[in-house]
Design a protein around this motif. Structure first.
Motif, PDB file in Angstrom:
ATOM      1  N   LYS A  14       0.833  -1.205   0.000  1.00 28.97           N
ATOM      2  CA  LYS A  14       0.000   0.000   0.000  1.00 28.97           C
ATOM      3  C   LYS A  14       0.870   1.258   0.000  1.00 28.97           C
ATOM      4  O   LYS A  14       0.550   2.254  -0.647  1.00 28.97           O
ATOM      5  CB  LYS A  14      -0.930   0.000   1.205  1.00 28.97           C
ATOM      6  CG  LYS A  14      -1.994  -1.096   1.159  1.00 28.97           C
ATOM      7  CD  LYS A  14      -2.894  -1.018   2.380  1.00 28.97           C
ATOM      8  CE  LYS A  14      -3.955  -2.126   2.347  1.00 28.97           C
ATOM      9  NZ  LYS A  14      -4.821  -2.084   3.553  1.00 28.97           N
ATOM     10  N   ASP A  15       1.978   1.195   0.746  1.00 30.94           N
ATOM     11  CA  ASP A  15       2.888   2.342   0.782  1.00 30.94           C
ATOM     12  C   ASP A  15       3.573   2.536  -0.569  1.00 30.94           C
ATOM     13  O   ASP A  15       3.828   3.669  -0.994  1.00 30.94           O
ATOM     14  CB  ASP A  15       3.941   2.142   1.874  1.00 30.94           C
ATOM     15  CG  ASP A  15       3.334   2.144   3.269  1.00 30.94           C
ATOM     16  OD1 ASP A  15       2.306   2.830   3.448  1.00 30.94           O
ATOM     17  OD2 ASP A  15       3.891   1.473   4.159  1.00 30.94           O
ATOM     18  N   ILE A  16       3.864   1.425  -1.245  1.00 27.35           N
ATOM     19  CA  ILE A  16       4.492   1.511  -2.564  1.00 27.35           C
ATOM     20  C   ILE A  16       3.559   2.200  -3.548  1.00 27.35           C
ATOM     21  O   ILE A  16       3.972   3.050  -4.345  1.00 27.35           O
ATOM     22  CB  ILE A  16       4.888   0.103  -3.069  1.00 27.35           C
ATOM     23  CG1 ILE A  16       5.973  -0.497  -2.161  1.00 27.35           C
ATOM     24  CG2 ILE A  16       5.384   0.172  -4.512  1.00 27.35           C
ATOM     25  CD1 ILE A  16       6.345  -1.922  -2.521  1.00 27.35           C
ATOM     26  N   VAL A  17       2.275   1.861  -3.491  1.00 29.74           N
ATOM     27  CA  VAL A  17       1.290   2.483  -4.387  1.00 29.74           C
ATOM     28  C   VAL A  17       1.218   3.985  -4.136  1.00 29.74           C
ATOM     29  O   VAL A  17       1.135   4.788  -5.071  1.00 29.74           O
ATOM     30  CB  VAL A  17      -0.102   1.834  -4.195  1.00 29.74           C
ATOM     31  CG1 VAL A  17      -1.170   2.617  -4.965  1.00 29.74           C
ATOM     32  CG2 VAL A  17      -0.076   0.382  -4.651  1.00 29.74           C
ATOM     33  N   HIS A  56       9.704   0.642 -11.426  1.00 30.47           N
ATOM     34  CA  HIS A  56       8.314   0.343 -11.748  1.00 30.47           C
ATOM     35  C   HIS A  56       7.782  -0.607 -10.682  1.00 30.47           C
ATOM     36  O   HIS A  56       8.413  -1.622 -10.368  1.00 30.47           O
ATOM     37  CB  HIS A  56       8.194  -0.291 -13.139  1.00 30.47           C
ATOM     38  CG  HIS A  56       6.801  -0.260 -13.680  1.00 30.47           C
ATOM     39  ND1 HIS A  56       5.820  -1.102 -13.219  1.00 30.47           N
ATOM     40  CD2 HIS A  56       6.222   0.549 -14.619  1.00 30.47           C
ATOM     41  CE1 HIS A  56       4.698  -0.844 -13.867  1.00 30.47           C
ATOM     42  NE2 HIS A  56       4.911   0.160 -14.721  1.00 30.47           N
ATOM     43  N   ILE A  57       6.592  -0.285 -10.155  1.00 29.30           N
ATOM     44  CA  ILE A  57       6.114  -1.058  -9.004  1.00 29.30           C
ATOM     45  C   ILE A  57       5.845  -2.518  -9.355  1.00 29.30           C
ATOM     46  O   ILE A  57       5.927  -3.392  -8.495  1.00 29.30           O
ATOM     47  CB  ILE A  57       4.862  -0.418  -8.368  1.00 29.30           C
ATOM     48  CG1 ILE A  57       3.706  -0.361  -9.365  1.00 29.30           C
ATOM     49  CG2 ILE A  57       5.176   0.978  -7.848  1.00 29.30           C
ATOM     50  CD1 ILE A  57       2.411   0.136  -8.718  1.00 29.30           C
ATOM     51  N   ASP A  58       5.549  -2.799 -10.619  1.00 26.56           N
ATOM     52  CA  ASP A  58       5.282  -4.188 -10.993  1.00 26.56           C
ATOM     53  C   ASP A  58       6.548  -5.044 -10.943  1.00 26.56           C
ATOM     54  O   ASP A  58       6.469  -6.279 -10.966  1.00 26.56           O
ATOM     55  CB  ASP A  58       4.697  -4.250 -12.406  1.00 26.56           C
ATOM     56  CG  ASP A  58       3.282  -3.675 -12.454  1.00 26.56           C
ATOM     57  OD1 ASP A  58       2.644  -3.594 -11.383  1.00 26.56           O
ATOM     58  OD2 ASP A  58       2.839  -3.291 -13.551  1.00 26.56           O
ATOM     59  N   LYS A  59       7.711  -4.379 -10.875  1.00 29.81           N
ATOM     60  CA  LYS A  59       8.968  -5.123 -10.818  1.00 29.81           C
ATOM     61  C   LYS A  59       9.552  -5.180  -9.409  1.00 29.81           C
ATOM     62  O   LYS A  59      10.633  -5.729  -9.211  1.00 29.81           O
ATOM     63  CB  LYS A  59       9.974  -4.497 -11.780  1.00 29.81           C
ATOM     64  CG  LYS A  59       9.554  -4.621 -13.235  1.00 29.81           C
ATOM     65  CD  LYS A  59      10.608  -4.102 -14.178  1.00 29.81           C
ATOM     66  CE  LYS A  59      10.183  -4.269 -15.637  1.00 29.81           C
ATOM     67  NZ  LYS A  59      11.223  -3.771 -16.587  1.00 29.81           N
ATOM     68  N   ILE A  60       8.827  -4.593  -8.439  1.00 33.16           N
ATOM     69  CA  ILE A  60       9.246  -4.697  -7.044  1.00 33.16           C
ATOM     70  C   ILE A  60       8.677  -5.996  -6.492  1.00 33.16           C
ATOM     71  O   ILE A  60       7.459  -6.212  -6.513  1.00 33.16           O
ATOM     72  CB  ILE A  60       8.761  -3.484  -6.235  1.00 33.16           C
ATOM     73  CG1 ILE A  60       9.370  -2.188  -6.797  1.00 33.16           C
ATOM     74  CG2 ILE A  60       9.123  -3.628  -4.765  1.00 33.16           C
ATOM     75  CD1 ILE A  60       8.806  -0.921  -6.193  1.00 33.16           C
ATOM     76  N   PRO A  94       1.856   8.621 -11.639  1.00 35.02           N
ATOM     77  CA  PRO A  94       0.819   8.092 -12.553  1.00 35.02           C
ATOM     78  C   PRO A  94       1.317   7.019 -13.511  1.00 35.02           C
ATOM     79  O   PRO A  94       0.523   6.223 -14.022  1.00 35.02           O
ATOM     80  CB  PRO A  94       0.358   9.338 -13.309  1.00 35.02           C
ATOM     81  CG  PRO A  94       0.596  10.467 -12.349  1.00 35.02           C
ATOM     82  CD  PRO A  94       1.870  10.104 -11.647  1.00 35.02           C
ATOM     83  N   THR A  95       2.627   6.980 -13.757  1.00 31.29           N
ATOM     84  CA  THR A  95       3.167   5.946 -14.653  1.00 31.29           C
ATOM     85  C   THR A  95       3.559   4.682 -13.888  1.00 31.29           C
ATOM     86  O   THR A  95       4.172   3.788 -14.452  1.00 31.29           O
ATOM     87  CB  THR A  95       4.389   6.486 -15.420  1.00 31.29           C
ATOM     88  OG1 THR A  95       5.473   6.690 -14.503  1.00 31.29           O
ATOM     89  CG2 THR A  95       4.059   7.782 -16.140  1.00 31.29           C
ATOM     90  N   ARG A  96       3.204   4.648 -12.595  1.00 28.89           N
ATOM     91  CA  ARG A  96       3.485   3.502 -11.715  1.00 28.89           C
ATOM     92  C   ARG A  96       4.980   3.336 -11.463  1.00 28.89           C
ATOM     93  O   ARG A  96       5.464   2.227 -11.262  1.00 28.89           O
ATOM     94  CB  ARG A  96       2.878   2.209 -12.292  1.00 28.89           C
ATOM     95  CG  ARG A  96       1.358   2.251 -12.337  1.00 28.89           C
ATOM     96  CD  ARG A  96       0.771   1.060 -13.054  1.00 28.89           C
ATOM     97  NE  ARG A  96       1.031  -0.218 -12.405  1.00 28.89           N
ATOM     98  CZ  ARG A  96       0.342  -0.709 -11.366  1.00 28.89           C
ATOM     99  NH1 ARG A  96      -0.626   0.006 -10.837  1.00 28.89           N
ATOM    100  NH2 ARG A  96       0.622  -1.877 -10.858  1.00 28.89           N
ATOM    101  N   HIS A  97       5.696   4.439 -11.457  1.00 30.84           N
ATOM    102  CA  HIS A  97       7.113   4.428 -11.102  1.00 30.84           C
ATOM    103  C   HIS A  97       7.311   5.101  -9.736  1.00 30.84           C
ATOM    104  O   HIS A  97       6.622   6.078  -9.411  1.00 30.84           O
ATOM    105  CB  HIS A  97       7.962   5.164 -12.145  1.00 30.84           C
ATOM    106  CG  HIS A  97       8.195   4.383 -13.389  1.00 30.84           C
ATOM    107  ND1 HIS A  97       7.304   4.376 -14.449  1.00 30.84           N
ATOM    108  CD2 HIS A  97       9.225   3.567 -13.758  1.00 30.84           C
ATOM    109  CE1 HIS A  97       7.765   3.596 -15.409  1.00 30.84           C
ATOM    110  NE2 HIS A  97       8.935   3.098 -15.028  1.00 30.84           N
ATOM    111  N   VAL A  98       8.234   4.565  -8.995  1.00 31.48           N
ATOM    112  CA  VAL A  98       8.620   5.154  -7.714  1.00 31.48           C
ATOM    113  C   VAL A  98       9.978   5.833  -7.890  1.00 31.48           C
ATOM    114  O   VAL A  98      10.928   5.208  -8.383  1.00 31.48           O
ATOM    115  CB  VAL A  98       8.727   4.082  -6.606  1.00 31.48           C
ATOM    116  CG1 VAL A  98       9.214   4.710  -5.294  1.00 31.48           C
ATOM    117  CG2 VAL A  98       7.386   3.404  -6.392  1.00 31.48           C
ATOM    118  N   GLU A  99      10.027   7.108  -7.532  1.00 34.80           N
ATOM    119  CA  GLU A  99      11.290   7.844  -7.623  1.00 34.80           C
ATOM    120  C   GLU A  99      11.960   7.863  -6.244  1.00 34.80           C
ATOM    121  O   GLU A  99      11.352   8.251  -5.251  1.00 34.80           O
ATOM    122  CB  GLU A  99      11.043   9.285  -8.077  1.00 34.80           C
ATOM    123  CG  GLU A  99      12.320  10.118  -8.142  1.00 34.80           C
ATOM    124  CD  GLU A  99      12.044  11.591  -8.387  1.00 34.80           C
ATOM    125  OE1 GLU A  99      12.158  12.035  -9.542  1.00 34.80           O
ATOM    126  OE2 GLU A  99      11.712  12.297  -7.404  1.00 34.80           O
TER     127      GLU A  99
END
Length: 313
Positions: A277-280, A303-307, A285-290
């Motif tokens: 939930k914290d990752i989201v 990219h959160i899908d690769k975490i 908007p592009t589902r990337h975490v900086e």
């Protein structure tokens, strides 16, 4: 002797003797970290007074770390309730140096900065404490000493730490200043060498050692701020200028460099420990975490899908 320039970044160990018998009575260090301080501070938009204190912390960290026998990381970390909330510097036993400061951007400093004096801890950090930590990693121990920020300078706090933890007579001084876009930051330390036990320590011997320590302290207290931050005055020249009467012996130098220990693997490992939930919430908007490293300011995107922790859902 070679002249010191801003690019010189090293720690010079030295010893002071009793002259005639050439017996080492006092150990010392001079750490000159102008180039690492310059590149570290150029990555941060600190007000001058905070940058100046950060440079002092870097020099002190290098100086103190070099006196200790360890294989790992030595850390200086101060916490306070004034403008600077956190002051941090650490160095590995290999000479990799880094640091940062966290401060209240809404707290405006008055214009009475004194660039030709050490930083005023009470004014910048306020009430708080400073911790000195030795961390030898997973296979070693972790040792920490904490002292209250009661003195006027970071050097006072370091001297108090040695008095409390090492119980050895120690004197420390640090200074930093900026010339143009370049910083010069230096720290000097003297420490009395402990005597061996037994009958060898005669009254005469102890008297010689006491006199030597008194003389060395007096000489070190005569060092001027401008000498410590003069890029044209080498560490070796400063040592001989101050302690020539005590026959100083110079040991091989240890190099110091600006080097952060962050990596994509370390950052990803940190993200994997977060709640999905914290990752989201962190993602754009592009589902990337900086993620921006607090030390070196490198930006990394994941990219959160690769975490792994998120992808496993």
């Amino acid at each position: 002797m070679t002249e010191t320039h801003f690019s010189e970044s090293q720690i010079i160990p030295f010893y002071l003797t009793n002259g005639a018998e050439n017996v080492a009575l006092i150990r010392g260090r001079v750490a000159s970290v102008g180039q690492p301080a310059t590149t570290i501070l150029q990555r941060h938009a600190y007000p001058f007074a905070i940058a100046k204190m950060q440079a002092e912390a870097l020099a002190l960290t290098a100086c103190l770390a070099s006196t200790l026998k360890f294989d790992g990381i030595f850390t200086l970390q101060a916490k306070g309730d004034a403008l600077v909330r956190t002051l941090f510097a650490d160095m590995t036993s290999n000479g990799d140096l880094r640091g940062y400061a966290a401060f209240d951007p809404d707290n405006r400093l008055s214009s009475d900065d004194e660039p030709s004096k050490p930083s005023n801890v009470k004014r910048l950090i306020g009430s708080g404490h400073i911790a000195f930590t030795i961390d030898e990693g997973a296979t070693g121990g972790r040792y920490q000493g904490i002292v209250d920020l009661e003195g006027a300078t970071l050097s006072d706090a370091a001297t108090a730490w040695f008095a409390n933890s090492e119980q050895l007579d120690t004197l420390v001084v640090a200074a930093s200043n900026r010339q143009g876009h370049q910083w010069q930051a230096s720290a000097m330390m003297l420490q009395r060498i402990a005597t061996e036990g037994g009958e060898k320590n005669s009254v005469v011997d102890l008297g010689i050692r006491n006199d030597a320590w008194h003389t060395a302290k007096t000489l070190m207290k005569s060092v001027r701020f401008d000498e410590l931050v003069d890029p044209k005055l080498s560490s070796e020249s400063l040592i001989f200028r101050l302690f020539n009467s005590m026959k100083p012996h110079i040991a091989p130098a240890q190099k110091v460099r600006d080097k952060c220990r962050c990596s994509p693997q370390r950052v990803e490992s940190m993200l994997e420990k977060l709640d999905p939930k914290d990752i989201v919430e962190l993602a754009d908007p592009t589902r990337h975490v900086e993620i921006i490293c607090e030390f070196c300011k490198i930006k990394r995107y994941f990219h959160i899908d690769k975490i792994k922790s998120f992808a496993a859902l």
